[in-house]
Design a protein around this motif. Structure first.
Motif, PDB file in Angstrom:
ATOM      1  N   ALA A 238      -0.558   0.791  -8.245  1.00 17.80           N
ATOM      2  CA  ALA A 238      -0.191   1.526  -7.039  1.00 17.80           C
ATOM      3  C   ALA A 238      -1.214   1.205  -5.961  1.00 17.80           C
ATOM      4  CB  ALA A 238      -0.154   3.017  -7.313  1.00 17.80           C
ATOM      5  N   ILE A 239      -0.746   0.678  -4.826  1.00 21.04           N
ATOM      6  CA  ILE A 239      -1.624   0.257  -3.735  1.00 21.04           C
ATOM      7  C   ILE A 239      -1.226   1.016  -2.479  1.00 21.04           C
ATOM      8  CG2 ILE A 239      -2.479  -1.664  -2.367  1.00 21.04           C
ATOM      9  CD1 ILE A 239      -3.176  -1.892  -5.339  1.00 21.04           C
ATOM     10  N   GLY A 240      -2.128   1.829  -1.954  1.00 25.17           N
ATOM     11  CA  GLY A 240      -1.823   2.605  -0.760  1.00 25.17           C
ATOM     12  C   GLY A 240      -2.249   1.897   0.513  1.00 25.17           C
ATOM     13  N   ARG A 247      -9.653   4.148   0.489  1.00 25.82           N
ATOM     14  CA  ARG A 247     -10.310   4.385  -0.784  1.00 25.82           C
ATOM     15  C   ARG A 247     -10.048   3.177  -1.680  1.00 25.82           C
ATOM     16  NH1 ARG A 247      -8.659  10.338  -2.693  1.00 25.82           N
ATOM     17  NH2 ARG A 247     -10.367   9.893  -4.143  1.00 25.82           N
ATOM     18  N   PRO A 248     -10.696   3.123  -2.851  1.00 25.02           N
ATOM     19  CA  PRO A 248     -10.400   2.023  -3.766  1.00 25.02           C
ATOM     20  C   PRO A 248      -8.897   1.926  -4.051  1.00 25.02           C
ATOM     21  CG  PRO A 248     -12.355   3.181  -4.500  1.00 25.02           C
ATOM     22  CD  PRO A 248     -11.796   3.977  -3.359  1.00 25.02           C
ATOM     23  N   SER A 249      -8.392   0.696  -4.146  1.00 20.48           N
ATOM     24  CA  SER A 249      -6.978   0.390  -4.348  1.00 20.48           C
ATOM     25  C   SER A 249      -6.123   0.745  -3.133  1.00 20.48           C
ATOM     26  CB  SER A 249      -6.417   1.074  -5.606  1.00 20.48           C
ATOM     27  OG  SER A 249      -6.995   0.511  -6.757  1.00 20.48           O
ATOM     28  N   ASP A 260      -9.205  -4.625   3.019  1.00 21.34           N
ATOM     29  CA  ASP A 260      -8.571  -4.593   1.694  1.00 21.34           C
ATOM     30  C   ASP A 260      -9.598  -4.101   0.680  1.00 21.34           C
ATOM     31  OD1 ASP A 260      -7.681  -5.237  -0.867  1.00 21.34           O
ATOM     32  OD2 ASP A 260      -7.392  -7.369  -0.463  1.00 21.34           O
ATOM     33  N   ARG A 261      -9.321  -2.928   0.060  1.00 19.57           N
ATOM     34  CA  ARG A 261     -10.153  -2.444  -1.047  1.00 19.57           C
ATOM     35  C   ARG A 261      -9.346  -2.415  -2.337  1.00 19.57           C
ATOM     36  NH1 ARG A 261     -13.848   2.724  -0.363  1.00 19.57           N
ATOM     37  NH2 ARG A 261     -14.618   1.844  -2.327  1.00 19.57           N
ATOM     38  N   ALA A 262      -8.359  -3.291  -2.414  1.00 18.74           N
ATOM     39  CA  ALA A 262      -7.505  -3.325  -3.603  1.00 18.74           C
ATOM     40  C   ALA A 262      -7.660  -4.627  -4.371  1.00 18.74           C
ATOM     41  CB  ALA A 262      -6.047  -3.115  -3.198  1.00 18.74           C
ATOM     42  N   PHE A 263      -7.538  -5.743  -3.668  1.00 18.62           N
ATOM     43  CA  PHE A 263      -7.568  -7.049  -4.322  1.00 18.62           C
ATOM     44  C   PHE A 263      -8.910  -7.737  -4.051  1.00 18.62           C
ATOM     45  CE2 PHE A 263      -3.106  -6.000  -3.512  1.00 18.62           C
ATOM     46  CZ  PHE A 263      -2.650  -5.996  -4.825  1.00 18.62           C
ATOM     47  N   VAL A 264      -9.964  -7.048  -4.437  1.00 17.17           N
ATOM     48  CA  VAL A 264     -11.328  -7.553  -4.296  1.00 17.17           C
ATOM     49  C   VAL A 264     -12.081  -7.259  -5.588  1.00 17.17           C
ATOM     50  CG1 VAL A 264     -11.449  -7.286  -1.788  1.00 17.17           C
ATOM     51  CG2 VAL A 264     -12.055  -5.360  -3.253  1.00 17.17           C
ATOM     52  N   ALA A 294       2.351  -5.143   5.060  1.00 18.12           N
ATOM     53  CA  ALA A 294       2.617  -6.574   4.893  1.00 18.12           C
ATOM     54  C   ALA A 294       1.426  -7.270   4.259  1.00 18.12           C
ATOM     55  CB  ALA A 294       2.947  -7.201   6.247  1.00 18.12           C
ATOM     56  N   ALA A 295       0.235  -6.920   4.712  1.00 19.90           N
ATOM     57  CA  ALA A 295      -0.972  -7.520   4.153  1.00 19.90           C
ATOM     58  C   ALA A 295      -1.115  -7.196   2.669  1.00 19.90           C
ATOM     59  CB  ALA A 295      -2.198  -7.040   4.922  1.00 19.90           C
ATOM     60  N   ALA A 296      -0.799  -5.956   2.298  1.00 13.35           N
ATOM     61  CA  ALA A 296      -0.913  -5.558   0.893  1.00 13.35           C
ATOM     62  C   ALA A 296       0.028  -6.371   0.010  1.00 13.35           C
ATOM     63  CB  ALA A 296      -0.625  -4.062   0.755  1.00 13.35           C
ATOM     64  N   LEU A 297       1.259  -6.568   0.459  1.00 17.44           N
ATOM     65  CA  LEU A 297       2.200  -7.371  -0.323  1.00 17.44           C
ATOM     66  C   LEU A 297       1.752  -8.824  -0.408  1.00 17.44           C
ATOM     67  CD1 LEU A 297       5.613  -5.929   0.922  1.00 17.44           C
ATOM     68  CD2 LEU A 297       4.620  -5.669  -1.344  1.00 17.44           C
ATOM     69  N   ALA A 298       1.270  -9.357   0.710  1.00 18.92           N
ATOM     70  CA  ALA A 298       0.819 -10.748   0.703  1.00 18.92           C
ATOM     71  C   ALA A 298      -0.388 -10.938  -0.204  1.00 18.92           C
ATOM     72  CB  ALA A 298       0.490 -11.187   2.130  1.00 18.92           C
TER      73      ALA A 298
END
Length: 470
Positions: A238-240, A247-249, A260-264, A294-298
Motif C-alpha cells: 500500500a503506497i499513499g 511518511r514511510p511508504s 518518494d519515501r516508498a521505493f528507496v 503518477a509518480a508512485a505508479l511509475a
C-alpha cells in the motif's frame, strides 16, 4: 472465441471495435443497440458490410442462442438484456475485460488509474513519465484510445498506462494490473451504480490482483479502505500520496519538492527527490496530487527519479482542465469546464484565493452545500447559468450570503458571453474568473468541450487591457 455466439451490446467507440475483433476471431457476432439515429445507422452499415448483423432500436431482447455478452461500458447493469443474460447463466464482459482476456502471453503489464476526478490527467502524466524513461508506452482505456486496439494492434509496448472508469471496472472482473491507483472517491454516477457503496466497490476492483503497489490518497481514507479490502498478490504494498510531508511508504511534498519515501533504501530515514512543484503544469494542489499518484505508479514499475522530473516537465494538460485563457485588466480567466461534478469544482476553487465563479448546468442529483461552504471565504462573486442553477443559488444564499450573485436565465448561444461579461463586472484586479461549473453541460452545450470553447471565445473577445469601461 471461434464459433462462439456473442451478443455485443451497444455501438460506438467500444462496441464497434469489439464486434470487429470478435468477428475476426471467428465468433458469430450479433450487435444490438437501443437507438437508431443517423450515427447508429452508419455504424450498423459498416458492420453489416463485414457480415455482422445489427439490430437497431432493440437493446432489450437477448438474441436466441447467445453464449456470451460483451457490453459497451455505459449500459446500466439493470438493463433487461443483462437480466436475461444472467438468468441464462451467461457471462457479461466489457471491452476492457475482452482486451484482458485476449492479451498474449508476453503482453505489456498495465498500470491502472481510476477515481472520481483526475483520471485522464494522471494517466497522461504517467505515460509521459514512462516515455521519459525510454519505455514504449501509451495512455489508453477511458481516454479515447481503445485498450482493445492497444492490446491487439501491431505496435509492441513495454507497459501501458490505463485509465479505467467505474463503468469499465464493473464489467471487468478478471483484470489484474501490475499496480493501480484510486485517486479519490466522491458521489458520481449513482444513478448507474445504484448506491455509493456499489460505486466504490466497482472502483476498488482496480486493486484486485495487484502485484507491486496499490496507490491510495492519504487525504481520502475511503481509497485506503479499498486497498484493505483488495485481494492482492503476496508482497504487494500500500503506497499513499499526500500533499504534506510523506511518511514511510508514501509520496509527498517537502519544501516544494515532490519526494518518494516508498521505493528507496531505508524508507524509515531516507527520501528520494523527484521533481519540484513548479515542474507540474499547472501547479494547482489537486494537480500536484495527480503528479504524485503518477509518480508512485511509475516508480512502482521501476523508473528512475529523473524520468519523473522529465516526464512532468514534458506533460501538457488537455484542454478545459484549469487552463488559463487570458489576463484582462489584472483579472485571470481560467477554463475548467471539465469540472462537471462538485468534487472536481471543489479542487478547482481551492487552487485560487479570490474567485468569481461561473457555475451551473445539469446537477445530476448533486447538492452544493458542502462545496459552497468550503469555498465561501474565497468567493468574490458568482455568475450562474443552466437548468439547475437554482440549486447553486440556494446553497450560496445559505452559506455565502455576502457573495454577489448574477443569475442568468437565458440559455441561448449567447449565454456564455453574457456570463463572462457579468463576471468581468464583478471581478477586481488580482481575482480569477473561474469556469468550474460543478455540473454537466448537456442542457445548454453539446459537451464540456464546447462549453469551455465558448467561454474562451468570450474571454478573448473582451476589450483589450485599458479599454474597460469606467
Amino acid at each position: 472465441m471461434k464459433d462462439t455466439a456473442v451478443t455485443v451490446a451497444g455501438l460506438g467507440v467500444s462496441g464497434v471495435p469489439a464486434a470487429k475483433v470478435l468477428h475476426g476471431l471467428g465468433a458469430r457476432v450479433t450487435v444490438v443497440n437501443g437507438t437508431a439515429g443517423e450515427r447508429q445507422q452508419a455504424e450498423a452499415a459498416e458492420l453489416e458490410a463485414l457480415g455482422i448483423p445489427v439490430r437497431l432500436g432493440d437493446g432489450d431482447t437477448l438474441p436466441a442462442g447467445t453464449e456470451l455478452v460483451v457490453t459497451s461500458p455505459g449500459w446500466k447493469p439493470t438493463s433487461p438484456l443483462f437480466r436475461a443474460a444472467e438468468e441464462a447463466g451467461l457471462e457479461i464482459w466489457g471491452d476492457v475485460e475482452l482486451a484482458w482476456r485476449l492479451r498474449g502471453p508476453n503482453a505489456a503489464p498495465w498500470l491502472a488509474v481510476t477515481g472520481t476526478n483526475g483520471k485522464t490527467t494522471t494517466t497522461r502524466m504517467l505515460a509521459a513519465i514512462l516515455e521519459a524513461a525510454g519505455l514504449r508506452t501509451a495512455a489508453v482505456g477511458n481516454i479515447g484510445v481503445s485498450v482493445l486496439d492497444a492490446v491487439l494492434g501491431e505496435r509492441e509496448y513495454d507497459v501501458l498506462a490505463v485509465e479505467l472508469s467505474s463503468y469499465q471496472l464493473h464489467w471487468a472482473p478478471s483484470i489484474r494490473p501490475h499496480s493501480a491507483a484510486v485517486l479519490n472517491l466522491a458521489p458520481d454516477h449513482l444513478d448507474w451504480h445504484g448506491s455509493m457503496a456499489a460505486y466504490a466497490a466497482d472502483k476498488g476492483r482496480v486493486y484486485h490482483g495487484n502485484k507491486v503497489a496499490c496507490v491510495y490518497n492519504v487525504a481520502d481514507p475511503a481509497t485506503e479502505d479499498l486497498v484493505r479490502a483488495a485481494d492482492v498478490e503476496e508482497g504487494c504494498r500500500a503506497i499513499g500520496f499526500t500533499l504534506g510531508a510523506p511518511r514511510p511508504s508514501q509520496f509527498g511534498v517537502v519544501d516544494g519538492i515532490l519526494v518518494d519515501r516508498a521505493f528507496v533504501a531505508d524508507r524509515q530515514r531516507n527520501a528520494q527527490e523527484l521533481a519540484e512543484t513548479g515542474d507540474v503544469n499547472p501547479p494547482a494542489p489537486h494537480n500536484i496530487a495527480n503528479a504524485l499518484a503518477a509518480a508512485a505508479l511509475a516508480r512502482a514499475y521501476g523508473v528512475p527519479p529523473e524520468a519523473v522530473r522529465d516526464g512532468l516537465r514534458a506533460f501538457r494538460p488537455d484542454a478545459h482542465r484549469i487552463a488559463e485563457v487570458a489576463v484582462v485588466d489584472g483579472v485571470t480567466y481560467v477554463d475548467d469546464s471539465k469540472a462537471t461534478n462538485t468534487h472536481a469544482a471543489e479542487a478547482s476553487l481551492a487552487a485560487y484565493p479570490s474567485v468569481v465563479w461561473l457555475a451551473g448546468g445539469l446537477a445530476k442529483g448533486a447538492t452544493f452545500d458542502d462545496l459552497v461552504r468550503g469555498a465561501a471565504d474565497r468567493l468574490r462573486g458568482a455568475v450562474l447559468f443552466g437548468a439547475d442553477r437554482a440549486l447553486v443559488r440556494d446553497a450560496l444564499a445559505r452559506h455565502a450570503p455576502q457573495v454577489p450573485v448574477v443569475d442568468l436565465e437565458r440559455t441561448d448561444t449567447g449565454a456564455m458571453a453574457a456570463a463572462v461579461a457579468a463576471a468581468r463586472g464583478l471581478a477586481c484586479p488580482g481575482d480569477t474568473v473561474l469556469l468550474a461549473p460543478a455540473c454537466a453541460s448537456m442542457d445548454m452545450f453539446t459537451n464540456y468541450n464546447v462549453r469551455g470553447d465558448m467561454f474562451a471565445d468570450a474571454v478573448r473577445a473582451l476589450p483589450a487591457t485599458g479599454d474597460r469601461p469606467a
